[in-house]
Design a protein around this motif. Structure first.
Motif, mmCIF file in Angstrom:
data_model
loop_
_atom_site.group_PDB
_atom_site.id
_atom_site.type_symbol
_atom_site.label_atom_id
_atom_site.label_comp_id
_atom_site.label_asym_id
_atom_site.label_seq_id
_atom_site.Cartn_x
_atom_site.Cartn_y
_atom_site.Cartn_z
ATOM 1 N N MET A 1 0.846 -1.192 0.000
ATOM 2 C CA MET A 1 0.000 0.000 0.000
ATOM 3 C C MET A 1 0.884 1.245 0.000
ATOM 4 O O MET A 1 1.958 1.249 0.569
ATOM 5 N N TRP A 2 0.420 2.285 -0.644
ATOM 6 C CA TRP A 2 1.176 3.528 -0.685
ATOM 7 C C TRP A 2 1.173 4.202 0.670
ATOM 8 O O TRP A 2 0.175 4.212 1.377
ATOM 9 N N ASP A 3 2.288 4.770 1.034
ATOM 10 C CA ASP A 3 2.402 5.537 2.261
ATOM 11 C C ASP A 3 2.139 7.001 1.899
ATOM 12 O O ASP A 3 3.040 7.711 1.451
ATOM 13 N N LEU A 4 0.902 7.439 2.075
ATOM 14 C CA LEU A 4 0.514 8.784 1.660
ATOM 15 C C LEU A 4 1.284 9.860 2.421
ATOM 16 O O LEU A 4 1.653 10.892 1.845
ATOM 17 N N ALA A 5 1.538 9.618 3.697
ATOM 18 C CA ALA A 5 2.289 10.608 4.486
ATOM 19 C C ALA A 5 3.696 10.776 3.916
ATOM 20 O O ALA A 5 4.200 11.900 3.808
ATOM 21 N N ASN A 6 4.316 9.678 3.536
ATOM 22 C CA ASN A 6 5.654 9.743 2.953
ATOM 23 C C ASN A 6 5.617 10.464 1.603
ATOM 24 O O ASN A 6 6.477 11.292 1.310
ATOM 25 N N LEU A 7 4.622 10.142 0.768
ATOM 26 C CA LEU A 7 4.481 10.837 -0.517
ATOM 27 C C LEU A 7 4.295 12.336 -0.299
ATOM 28 O O LEU A 7 4.862 13.153 -1.019
ATOM 29 N N PHE A 8 3.497 12.704 0.701
ATOM 30 C CA PHE A 8 3.264 14.119 0.989
ATOM 31 C C PHE A 8 4.564 14.796 1.412
ATOM 32 O O PHE A 8 4.896 15.882 0.933
ATOM 33 N N ARG A 9 5.304 14.169 2.312
ATOM 34 C CA ARG A 9 6.577 14.748 2.764
ATOM 35 C C ARG A 9 7.549 14.906 1.596
ATOM 36 O O ARG A 9 8.259 15.903 1.497
ATOM 37 N N ARG A 10 7.595 13.924 0.718
ATOM 38 C CA ARG A 10 8.575 13.931 -0.378
ATOM 39 C C ARG A 10 8.208 14.890 -1.495
ATOM 40 O O ARG A 10 9.096 15.513 -2.091
ATOM 41 N N TYR A 11 6.915 15.011 -1.810
ATOM 42 C CA TYR A 11 6.564 15.701 -3.050
ATOM 43 C C TYR A 11 5.701 16.957 -2.894
ATOM 44 O O TYR A 11 5.477 17.660 -3.873
ATOM 45 N N SER A 12 5.229 17.259 -1.711
ATOM 46 C CA SER A 12 4.332 18.399 -1.552
ATOM 47 C C SER A 12 4.983 19.712 -1.979
ATOM 48 O O SER A 12 4.444 20.454 -2.806
ATOM 49 N N ARG A 13 6.136 20.012 -1.431
ATOM 50 C CA ARG A 13 6.826 21.278 -1.789
ATOM 51 C C ARG A 13 7.240 21.280 -3.256
ATOM 52 O O ARG A 13 7.130 22.293 -3.941
ATOM 53 N N GLU A 14 7.738 20.151 -3.721
ATOM 54 C CA GLU A 14 8.164 20.037 -5.121
ATOM 55 C C GLU A 14 6.984 20.315 -6.054
ATOM 56 O O GLU A 14 7.111 21.050 -7.035
ATOM 57 N N LEU A 15 5.842 19.732 -5.756
ATOM 58 C CA LEU A 15 4.646 19.912 -6.566
ATOM 59 C C LEU A 15 4.180 21.364 -6.532
ATOM 60 O O LEU A 15 3.818 21.937 -7.562
ATOM 61 N N GLN A 16 4.233 21.979 -5.360
ATOM 62 C CA GLN A 16 3.841 23.388 -5.251
ATOM 63 C C GLN A 16 4.774 24.275 -6.068
ATOM 64 O O GLN A 16 4.327 25.199 -6.751
ATOM 65 N N GLY A 17 6.066 23.990 -6.033
ATOM 66 C CA GLY A 17 7.024 24.759 -6.832
ATOM 67 C C GLY A 17 6.743 24.620 -8.316
ATOM 68 O O GLY A 17 6.820 25.583 -9.079
ATOM 69 N N TYR A 18 6.416 23.407 -8.725
ATOM 70 C CA TYR A 18 6.088 23.161 -10.134
ATOM 71 C C TYR A 18 4.860 23.980 -10.541
ATOM 72 O O TYR A 18 4.848 24.624 -11.592
ATOM 73 N N LEU A 19 3.836 23.974 -9.705
ATOM 74 C CA LEU A 19 2.627 24.743 -10.011
ATOM 75 C C LEU A 19 2.915 26.238 -10.044
ATOM 76 O O LEU A 19 2.373 26.962 -10.882
#
Length: 174
Positions: A1-19
């Motif tokens: 199963m995906w670890d959503l908390a880990n995905l959030f920690r890893r990609y949240s800022r990166e995704l916001q920067g991309y947007l």
């Protein structure tokens, strides 16, 4: 199963920067990023494990882009002409750093083209002018396959030069 908390920690800022680079405000980028994670969480809840997308990061990016496009459509449809949220509209013009990178790449490619022998370079130039391979072959009195192979050799040379520049410490988008 995906670890959503880990995905959030890893990609949240990166995704916001991309947007943000796509032209949205910091607040809108944060909202769209959060909405993308909510959609991912909903997908995880209702989809059997074996049917989940294999790349969570790619799913988040695609979802965030779709949400941004939907938000822009709503602004165009709902907002009266005088009340359009200009921050929600993406500027299609390249960013200053993209212009600099493009100019650097262009200079590198121009230098690399100087190393190409006249025959292949002529095929390349004619192709860049919009001629078809058949027209190039006829104009230069060469077989069609030769026109193909000459252009392929030029493109491989240019690609190699770009790769060498990337390995030399310059990181250009692929």
């Amino acid at each position: 199963m995906w670890d959503l908390a880990n995905l959030f920690r890893r990609y949240s800022r990166e995704l916001q920067g991309y947007l943000r680079r796509r032209g949205v405000t910091a607040d809108t980028a944060a909202d769209l990023s959060q909405d993308a994670f909510v959609r991912l969480a909903q997908l995880v809840d209702k989809t059997p494990m074996g049917e989940l997308p294999s790349n969570g990061r790619a799913y988040l990016y695609r979802t965030a882009i779709n949400l941004q496009i939907d938000a822009q459509r709503r602004v165009r449809i709902v907002a009266p002409a005088g009340e359009i949220d200009l921050d929600a509209i993406v500027d299609p013009a390249p960013q200053p750093d993209e212009l600099l990178i493009s100019a650097e790449q262009l200079r590198l490619l121009e230098r690399a083209l100087m190393d190409v022998p006249e025959g292949p370079r002529l095929v390349y130039d004619l192709r860049m002018e919009g001629l078809t391979f058949a027209e190039i072959a006829e104009r230069l009195s060469i077989p069609l396959q030769t026109a193909y192979s000459r252009l392929a050799s030029v493109l491989m040379h240019l690609q190699t030069q770009l790769r060498k520049a990337n390995e030399g410490g310059k990181r250009w988008p692929r």
